[in-house]
Design an enzyme around this catalytic site. Structure first.
Site, short mmCIF file in Angstrom:
data_model
loop_
_atom_site.label_atom_id
_atom_site.label_comp_id
_atom_site.label_asym_id
_atom_site.label_seq_id
_atom_site.Cartn_x
_atom_site.Cartn_y
_atom_site.Cartn_z
N ASP A 25 -28.27 -12.05 9.90
CA ASP A 25 -29.33 -11.55 10.78
C ASP A 25 -30.74 -12.04 10.46
O ASP A 25 -31.70 -11.26 10.57
CB ASP A 25 -29.31 -10.02 10.78
CG ASP A 25 -28.01 -9.42 11.29
OD1 ASP A 25 -27.11 -10.21 11.68
OD2 ASP A 25 -27.88 -8.19 11.28
N GLU A 73 -27.47 -9.74 14.94
CA GLU A 73 -27.25 -8.41 15.52
C GLU A 73 -27.87 -8.42 16.91
O GLU A 73 -29.09 -8.57 17.06
CB GLU A 73 -27.92 -7.31 14.66
CG GLU A 73 -27.66 -5.91 15.23
CD GLU A 73 -28.27 -4.79 14.39
OE1 GLU A 73 -28.71 -5.03 13.26
OE2 GLU A 73 -28.29 -3.65 14.91
N LYS A 130 -23.01 -9.85 16.67
CA LYS A 130 -22.35 -8.59 16.28
C LYS A 130 -23.13 -7.40 16.83
O LYS A 130 -24.35 -7.34 16.73
CB LYS A 130 -22.26 -8.50 14.75
CG LYS A 130 -23.58 -8.54 14.01
CD LYS A 130 -23.30 -8.56 12.52
CE LYS A 130 -24.55 -8.42 11.68
NZ LYS A 130 -25.37 -7.23 11.92
N LYS A 133 -23.70 -3.02 12.52
CA LYS A 133 -24.35 -3.44 11.28
C LYS A 133 -23.40 -4.35 10.49
O LYS A 133 -23.84 -5.34 9.92
CB LYS A 133 -24.74 -2.22 10.44
CG LYS A 133 -25.62 -1.20 11.19
CD LYS A 133 -26.86 -1.84 11.76
CE LYS A 133 -27.77 -0.81 12.42
NZ LYS A 133 -28.82 -1.45 13.24
N VAL A 158 -30.80 -10.27 5.85
CA VAL A 158 -31.50 -8.99 5.96
C VAL A 158 -30.71 -8.03 6.85
O VAL A 158 -29.93 -8.45 7.69
CB VAL A 158 -32.90 -9.21 6.56
CG1 VAL A 158 -33.73 -10.08 5.64
CG2 VAL A 158 -32.87 -9.81 7.97
N THR A 159 -30.98 -6.72 6.68
CA THR A 159 -31.69 -6.16 5.55
C THR A 159 -30.65 -5.78 4.48
O THR A 159 -29.50 -5.48 4.80
CB THR A 159 -32.50 -4.89 5.91
OG1 THR A 159 -31.60 -3.90 6.42
CG2 THR A 159 -33.54 -5.19 6.96
N CYS A 163 -27.44 -4.22 7.16
CA CYS A 163 -26.39 -5.13 7.63
C CYS A 163 -25.75 -5.94 6.51
O CYS A 163 -24.56 -6.27 6.58
CB CYS A 163 -26.94 -6.03 8.72
SG CYS A 163 -27.28 -5.10 10.23
N GLN A 203 -19.99 0.14 -11.66
CA GLN A 203 -18.58 0.43 -11.89
C GLN A 203 -17.72 -0.84 -11.91
O GLN A 203 -16.66 -0.90 -11.28
CB GLN A 203 -18.07 1.41 -10.82
CG GLN A 203 -18.89 2.70 -10.74
CD GLN A 203 -18.40 3.62 -9.65
OE1 GLN A 203 -17.38 4.29 -9.80
NE2 GLN A 203 -19.12 3.65 -8.55
C1 C5J Z 1 -30.07 -5.29 9.92
C2 C5J Z 1 -31.11 -3.31 10.80
N1 C5J Z 1 -29.83 -6.55 10.24
N2 C5J Z 1 -31.77 -3.06 9.67
N3 C5J Z 1 -30.37 -4.43 10.94
O1 C5J Z 1 -30.06 -4.91 8.76
O2 C5J Z 1 -31.20 -2.56 11.73
#
Ligand code: C5J
Length: 221
Positions: A25, A73, A130, A133, A158-159, A163, A203
C-alpha cells in the site's frame, strides 16, 4: 543458503529461489497530503520519508531475481466491495469514495489509489488490489504465491500495524516464513510501529522476523 544473522529475534535463513518481496500500500492516498491518511488527521511526512528506502529494497529484490508484488488498498467505484462498517466509521474529513484533491478516496483507478511514482511497479510485476487490510482477503494473492512456489515473504510498506501486520499474520497462518524490513515500513504512530515490531518477534518469532533493509540487501547480494 543465504542468511541474515542480525535479524531479530534470531538469524533468518532463506532461499531466494522461493522468496518474494511484498510491498504493501505505498499509495498516494496514504503517503501524500490530501489523501485518505491525511483525511483521517494523520501527518503523512513519516511515511513519505521511507520511500527512498523502499525503493532501494525493491531495486535489490529485482536485481536478485525475486518477484516483487505490490498491493493497493482500494475499492470498486460502486463501493460494492466496501462494507458500510468500514466507510461510515468515525468522522474523517473525507470518506472512502468521496471526491478529494487526488480523485475519489481509495477508489481503484483514481490518482490517489496509485502507488507513488518513485515505487511504480514494472509492467510484469503483480499488483494486488485489496478491499481489506490483509492482502490475502478477497484477492488472488495466495494463488499467485502458489504458482510462483513462494515459501518466504519479505515485507515492506505502510502502515506497519494495520495492513502490513495484518498481511504478515495472514501469511504466517498460511505457512510462510515472514520478515519485515524495519526501516522500509512506517506508521503514523511511532509507538504503534515499535509495538508491532516487538509483537512480530516475540515468543520466538511468533509472527516472523525483522531486519534492516541493509541487512536484507547484503544477504541478497
Ligand atoms: C493501511 C490503513 N494500508 N492504515 N491502511 O495500513 O488504513
Amino acid at each position: 543458503m543465504p542468511a541474515i544473522p542480525g535479524a531479530l529475534p534470531f538469524s533468518f535463513a532463506f532461499d531466494p529461489a522461493s522468496t518474494a518481496l511484498i510491498v504493501i500500500d505505498m499509495q498516494r492516498d496514504f503517503i501524500e497530503p490530501g489523501g485518505f491518511g491525511a483525511a483521517l488527521g494523520n501527518d503523512v511526512a513519516p511515511l513519505q520519508a521511507i520511500v527512498p528506502t523502499v525503493a532501494r529494497l525493491i531495486a535489490g529484490a529485482r536485481a536478485a531475481g525475486l518477484p516483487v508484488i505490490h498491493t493497493r488498498e482500494c475499492h470498486r467505484p460502486d463501493l460494492s466491495d466496501c462494507p458500510p462498517a468500514k466507510r461510515l466509521r468515525g468522522a474523517p474529513a473525507l470518506r472512502i469514495g468521496d471526491a478529494g484533491p487526488m480523485g475519489r478516496i481509495l477508489i481503484a483507478g483514481e490518482p490517489g489509489a496509485a502507488i507513488v511514482p518513485a515505487l511504480a511497479p514494472l509492467p510484469d510485476e503483480i499488483v494486488i488490489d485489496k478491499p481489506g487490510k490483509g492482502a490475502f482477503y478477497a484477492t488472488p494473492l495466495a494463488d499467485h504465491l502458489a504458482r510462483l512456489g513462494t515459501r518466504t515473504l519479505i515485507f515492506a510498506g505502510v502502515t506497519t500495524e494495520v495492513c502490513v501486520q495484518t498481511t504478515m499474520r495472514e501469511a504466517n497462518d498460511r505457512g510462510f516464513d515472514c520478515l519485515l524490513a524495519e526501516d522500509a515500513t512506517e506508521s503514523y504512530f511511532p509507538a504503534f510501529k515499535a509495538a508491532t515490531l516487538a509483537m512480530i518477534r516475540a515468543q520466538g518469532a511468533i509472527v516472523g522476523w525483522t531486519a534492516t533493509t541493509d541487512a536484507v540487501l547484503e544477504a541478497l547480494q
